[in-house]
Design a protein around this motif. Sequence first.
Motif, short mmCIF file in Angstrom:
data_model
loop_
_atom_site.label_atom_id
_atom_site.label_comp_id
_atom_site.label_asym_id
_atom_site.label_seq_id
_atom_site.Cartn_x
_atom_site.Cartn_y
_atom_site.Cartn_z
N ASP A 120 65.52 -18.53 6.81
CA ASP A 120 65.14 -19.10 7.96
C ASP A 120 63.75 -19.56 8.10
O ASP A 120 62.84 -18.87 7.54
CB ASP A 120 65.35 -18.20 9.18
CG ASP A 120 66.81 -17.68 9.34
OD1 ASP A 120 67.66 -18.37 9.16
OD2 ASP A 120 67.18 -16.72 10.12
N GLY A 150 70.43 -14.72 8.81
CA GLY A 150 71.78 -15.14 8.42
C GLY A 150 72.58 -14.01 9.29
O GLY A 150 72.42 -12.76 9.42
N MET A 160 78.48 -20.41 17.74
CA MET A 160 77.17 -20.92 18.20
C MET A 160 77.48 -22.46 18.45
O MET A 160 78.50 -23.04 18.14
CB MET A 160 76.26 -20.50 17.50
CG MET A 160 75.86 -21.42 16.34
SD MET A 160 74.47 -21.01 15.45
CE MET A 160 72.86 -21.27 16.45
N THR A 205 65.66 -13.88 16.71
CA THR A 205 66.36 -14.24 15.82
C THR A 205 67.45 -13.23 15.43
O THR A 205 66.66 -12.09 15.08
CB THR A 205 65.87 -14.81 14.51
OG1 THR A 205 64.79 -15.93 14.96
CG2 THR A 205 66.86 -15.50 13.73
N GLY A 206 68.41 -13.30 15.62
CA GLY A 206 69.48 -12.15 15.08
C GLY A 206 69.65 -11.10 16.03
O GLY A 206 70.60 -10.42 15.62
N TRP A 251 78.84 -25.10 16.34
CA TRP A 251 80.32 -25.12 15.96
C TRP A 251 80.91 -25.50 16.94
O TRP A 251 82.03 -26.09 17.04
CB TRP A 251 80.70 -23.95 15.51
CG TRP A 251 80.03 -23.30 14.17
CD1 TRP A 251 79.25 -22.38 14.17
CD2 TRP A 251 79.83 -23.97 13.08
NE1 TRP A 251 78.47 -22.38 12.86
CE2 TRP A 251 78.87 -23.40 12.09
CE3 TRP A 251 80.33 -25.12 12.43
CZ2 TRP A 251 78.54 -23.66 10.98
CZ3 TRP A 251 80.09 -25.65 11.15
CH2 TRP A 251 78.97 -24.93 10.32
P1 AMP Z 1 71.15 -15.22 16.44
O1 AMP Z 1 69.75 -15.22 16.72
O2 AMP Z 1 71.84 -13.99 16.74
O3 AMP Z 1 72.21 -16.31 17.13
O4 AMP Z 1 71.38 -15.55 14.80
C1 AMP Z 1 70.43 -16.18 13.99
C2 AMP Z 1 70.97 -16.46 12.72
O5 AMP Z 1 71.98 -17.28 12.45
C3 AMP Z 1 69.76 -17.04 11.91
O6 AMP Z 1 69.25 -16.18 10.89
C4 AMP Z 1 70.29 -18.12 11.19
O7 AMP Z 1 70.28 -18.11 9.86
C5 AMP Z 1 71.88 -17.99 11.62
N1 AMP Z 1 72.53 -19.29 11.98
C6 AMP Z 1 71.76 -20.20 12.66
N2 AMP Z 1 72.73 -21.36 12.87
C7 AMP Z 1 73.83 -21.15 12.08
C8 AMP Z 1 75.11 -21.76 11.81
N3 AMP Z 1 75.25 -22.94 12.20
N4 AMP Z 1 76.09 -21.07 11.15
C9 AMP Z 1 75.87 -19.79 10.62
N5 AMP Z 1 74.75 -19.20 10.62
C10 AMP Z 1 73.72 -19.75 11.57
#
Ligand code: AMP
Length: 299
Positions: free
Chosen positions: A12, A27, A146, A230-231, A149
Motif C-alpha cells: 500500500d 491487504g 468495498m 488502513t485495515g 466492487w
Molecule cells: P480497510 O482499511 O479495512 O478498508 O482495508 C484496507 C486494505 O484493503 C488495504 O491494505 C488495501 O491493500 C486493501 N484493498 C484496498 N482496495 C482493495 C480492493 N479493491 N480489493 C481488495 N483489497 C483492497
Amino acid sequence: MSILVVGSLAYDTIETPWGKMDDALGGSALYFSAAASHFSPVNVVGVVGSDFDSSKISFLKKRKVNFDGLYVESGDTFRWGGRYHDDLNKRDTLFTYLNVFERFQPKIPMHYRKSEYVFLANIDPELQLQVLDQIDHPKLIVLDTMNFWISGKRRILEEVIKRCDILIVNDQEARELTNKPNLIKAARLLTEKGPQTIIVKKGEHGCMMFHNDNYFFAPAYPLEKVIDPTGAGDSFAGGFLGYVAKQNKLDHDTLKKGVVYGSVIASFNVENFSFAQLEKLTVEEINQRIEKFRQLTAF
Ligand code: AMP
C-alpha cells in the motif's frame, strides 16, 4: 475452530495527515489474519507476485496463520494507494492495481476445505464465489466488500451476498448497496438480500449490528491520536470472527462480544502505520482494553 480467509495481500501507499508510507505491507487477508490469529487458527488463500518479501509475514506464521493456500505468481503484487483527509473517516482511493489478482483462480487446499468458519475478505466477488464453490458446508460465512466492487461488479457481488450469513460493510457501502440514506432501513433491506446479520461500521463513531430483529450498538474505543486507519475494517472483522470461532457459538451474546473484540483490535491497528501495532500486540493488551471498554459502556 479454524477460519478460512480469502482476500488481498498488498503493498500500500498511504497518505495521512501524519505522514506518507510507500510499499507498506497491507491487504484485507493480512489485516484480518493479524487480528483473528489471536483467537483462532487462520488458513489464508491468496496470491502475491514475485516482488513479495515473505519475511514480512513471518510474524503471522508464528501465530498459527497457515499460508499453504498462498500462491506466488510471476508479476507484481496487488497495490493500492489511499489518501486520508483531516477527518480520518474520509479517504480517497488514489489507485488500485490488481496485478497478479487479475488472473488468479483460487484453488483451496484439501485440508482447508473443512474450515467451519469462512471470511470472504475484500476482494473480487468472482474469487469469493469460486471459494464458496470449493468448500464443504461451513458453520458461518462472513462477507466484506468495498465501493470498488459495489460499483464495478454489482451483479456477482449480489450473488455472494445471497450466500453469506453475515455481511460487514461501512455506512457508505450500506447506503450504496441499498440506495437508502437511513442506516437502520438499509440494514433491514440488506437482510432481505440473504444474510441474517448485518454489521455496519461507522469509523470513529462505532458500529451497529442488526441480528434477527435485534440491534446492538458499540462505540469505537476513544483514541486521542489516530495515525493510519488502513485495515481498520479488516482487523475489526478479524477480531470479531476470531472471537466467535473460538467460542464456536453463534448466539446474539457471542456476536455482541465479537463486535466489541473487533472494535478493540481495530483501535490498536489505527494507532500506527501498516502492521507496526498489530505485529507486537499481545492478548494481555487486548484484554486490558476490553476491560476499559466494559467500564466505558456500563451504566
Ligand atoms: P480497510 O482499511 O479495512 O478498508 O482495508 C484496507 C486494505 O484493503 C488495504 O491494505 C488495501 O491493500 C486493501 N484493498 C484496498 N482496495 C482493495 C480492493 N479493491 N480489493 C481488495 N483489497 C483492497
